[in-house]
Design an enzyme around this catalytic site. Structure first.
Site, mmCIF file in Angstrom:
data_model
loop_
_atom_site.group_PDB
_atom_site.id
_atom_site.type_symbol
_atom_site.label_atom_id
_atom_site.label_comp_id
_atom_site.label_asym_id
_atom_site.label_seq_id
_atom_site.Cartn_x
_atom_site.Cartn_y
_atom_site.Cartn_z
ATOM 1 N N ARG A 159 58.969 100.094 87.732
ATOM 2 C CA ARG A 159 57.472 99.629 88.739
ATOM 3 C C ARG A 159 56.498 99.816 87.774
ATOM 4 O O ARG A 159 55.275 100.237 88.196
ATOM 5 C CB ARG A 159 57.830 100.821 89.899
ATOM 6 C CG ARG A 159 59.074 100.828 90.723
ATOM 7 C CD ARG A 159 58.916 101.847 91.721
ATOM 8 N NE ARG A 159 60.486 102.250 92.268
ATOM 9 C CZ ARG A 159 60.526 103.002 92.912
ATOM 10 N NH1 ARG A 159 59.567 103.780 93.650
ATOM 11 N NH2 ARG A 159 61.838 103.461 93.349
ATOM 12 N N GLU A 192 60.333 96.593 85.148
ATOM 13 C CA GLU A 192 60.824 96.310 86.394
ATOM 14 C C GLU A 192 60.216 96.497 87.756
ATOM 15 O O GLU A 192 58.947 97.111 87.858
ATOM 16 C CB GLU A 192 61.983 97.527 86.621
ATOM 17 C CG GLU A 192 62.950 97.419 87.806
ATOM 18 C CD GLU A 192 62.419 97.948 89.120
ATOM 19 O OE1 GLU A 192 63.113 97.758 89.991
ATOM 20 O OE2 GLU A 192 61.407 98.773 89.124
ATOM 21 N N GLU A 227 63.398 92.843 91.085
ATOM 22 C CA GLU A 227 64.770 93.143 92.068
ATOM 23 C C GLU A 227 64.171 92.670 93.476
ATOM 24 O O GLU A 227 62.838 92.801 93.980
ATOM 25 C CB GLU A 227 64.744 94.555 92.156
ATOM 26 C CG GLU A 227 65.666 95.221 93.213
ATOM 27 C CD GLU A 227 65.952 96.511 93.303
ATOM 28 O OE1 GLU A 227 66.306 96.837 94.480
ATOM 29 O OE2 GLU A 227 65.175 97.420 92.600
ATOM 30 N N LYS A 279 64.456 92.735 97.074
ATOM 31 C CA LYS A 279 64.620 93.783 97.964
ATOM 32 C C LYS A 279 65.162 93.365 99.384
ATOM 33 O O LYS A 279 64.642 93.371 100.366
ATOM 34 C CB LYS A 279 63.609 94.685 98.220
ATOM 35 C CG LYS A 279 62.948 95.337 97.173
ATOM 36 C CD LYS A 279 63.977 96.355 96.479
ATOM 37 C CE LYS A 279 63.817 97.644 97.078
ATOM 38 N NZ LYS A 279 64.515 98.828 96.505
ATOM 39 N N ASP A 296 60.666 105.581 84.270
ATOM 40 C CA ASP A 296 59.536 105.884 84.702
ATOM 41 C C ASP A 296 58.530 106.130 83.549
ATOM 42 O O ASP A 296 57.116 106.386 83.794
ATOM 43 C CB ASP A 296 59.337 107.221 85.637
ATOM 44 C CG ASP A 296 60.282 106.992 86.956
ATOM 45 O OD1 ASP A 296 60.430 105.837 87.237
ATOM 46 O OD2 ASP A 296 60.547 107.969 87.670
#
Length: 268
Positions: free
Chosen positions: A10, A36, A117, A119, A237
């Protein structure tokens, strides 16, 4: 087999507001080799980058993404709720939920892989696959994009629309026949929960037919294990921390003269 790429989860979720242009820019600046990000679709058909189906957790707004137009979503701060992070600055409050197009514009000049991704495991978002593929073509980033999803139907639609697209199935379920899924649906990769990595059953062995990336790997021990296994990617992360560990790992391997065989397989 190529090197293990470090993907910022993220953006740089551990240090900057998740799924924001600020976080993605930071990850790019520190040298992350991949990003990502999560994509939903707004009421007016815009692809927006946010993890949850609702705005509530990560923004100052509320409600489902699918029930709001883009201009409504853009009214809220996507940075204000991250005051607990050590690098917090009041300027973060100006961050808004980005569109996928804005992220592609930001990253077009960086040589980073993109794990997008979709969702669709809660809401189907009709047409999201086609829109995502069209954007990847428009920005000439097709070769650098991996479309991932927990929803196998989404990956099948991607492949139907573009057989050359890279797709990866996301899962934390060990009982699935992953090898059969790879063959049946022409998957380009597997994105597995870190529980596969730390399992006592030693699921990673010998040769595997597609690249495997693991999420979300944050501890030094798990990062080092993923590097030892020569996985295709580590989604973390803390990309800065992982990049430093990767550098040290490469130096230690070179010094020791270790030669890894490369690809591996999941043991069923």
């Amino acid at each position: 087999m190529g090197e293990t790429l470090i993907f910022g989860h993220r953006g740089s979720k551990g240090t900057h507001p998740e799924n924001t242009l600020l976080g993605f820019a930071h990850a790019c600046h520190i040298g992350a080799e991949g990003l990502e990000l999560d994509v939903h679709m707004s009421k007016d058909g815009e692809l927006v980058v946010i993890h949850d189906e609702k705005l509530d957790r990560t923004t100052t707004g509320s409600g489902y993404v699918k029930d709001l137009n883009l201009n409504e979503i853009k009214q809220y701060s996507a940075g204000k709720k991250f005051k607990h992070l050590s690098f917090y600055d009041s300027s973060w409050e100006k961050e808004t939920v980005p569109t996928l197009e804005e992220v592609l514009e930001l990253t077009a000049d960086y040589q980073v892989s993109l794990n997008i991704e979709l969702k669709t495991d809660t809401f189907s978002y009709p047409g999201i696959e086609k829109k995502a593929l069209e954007l990847s073509e428009r920005y000439h980033l097709k070769s650098r994009i991996i479309f991932s999803s927990f929803n196998l139907s989404t990956l099948i639609r991607i492949k139907t629309l573009d057989p050359e697209a890279h797709t990866a199935f996301l899962t934390s379920k060990r009982h699935l026949d992953l090898e059969r899924m790879i063959q049946d649906h022409q998957l380009s990769g597997l994105h597995l929960n870190r529980s596969f990595l730390i399992s006592k059953s030693n699921l990673f062995t010998t040769e595997h037919s597609v690249p495997v990336r693991v999420w979300t790997v944050n501890s030094a021990r798990s990062i080092k294990k993923a590097l030892d296994l020569k996985l295709a990617g580590i989604i973390t992360d803390y990309p800065e921390k992982a990049l430093e560990l990767k550098k040290k790992h490469a130096q230690s391997v070179k010094h020791a003269g270790i030669n890894f065989s490369g690809v591996f397989k999941l043991k069923h």
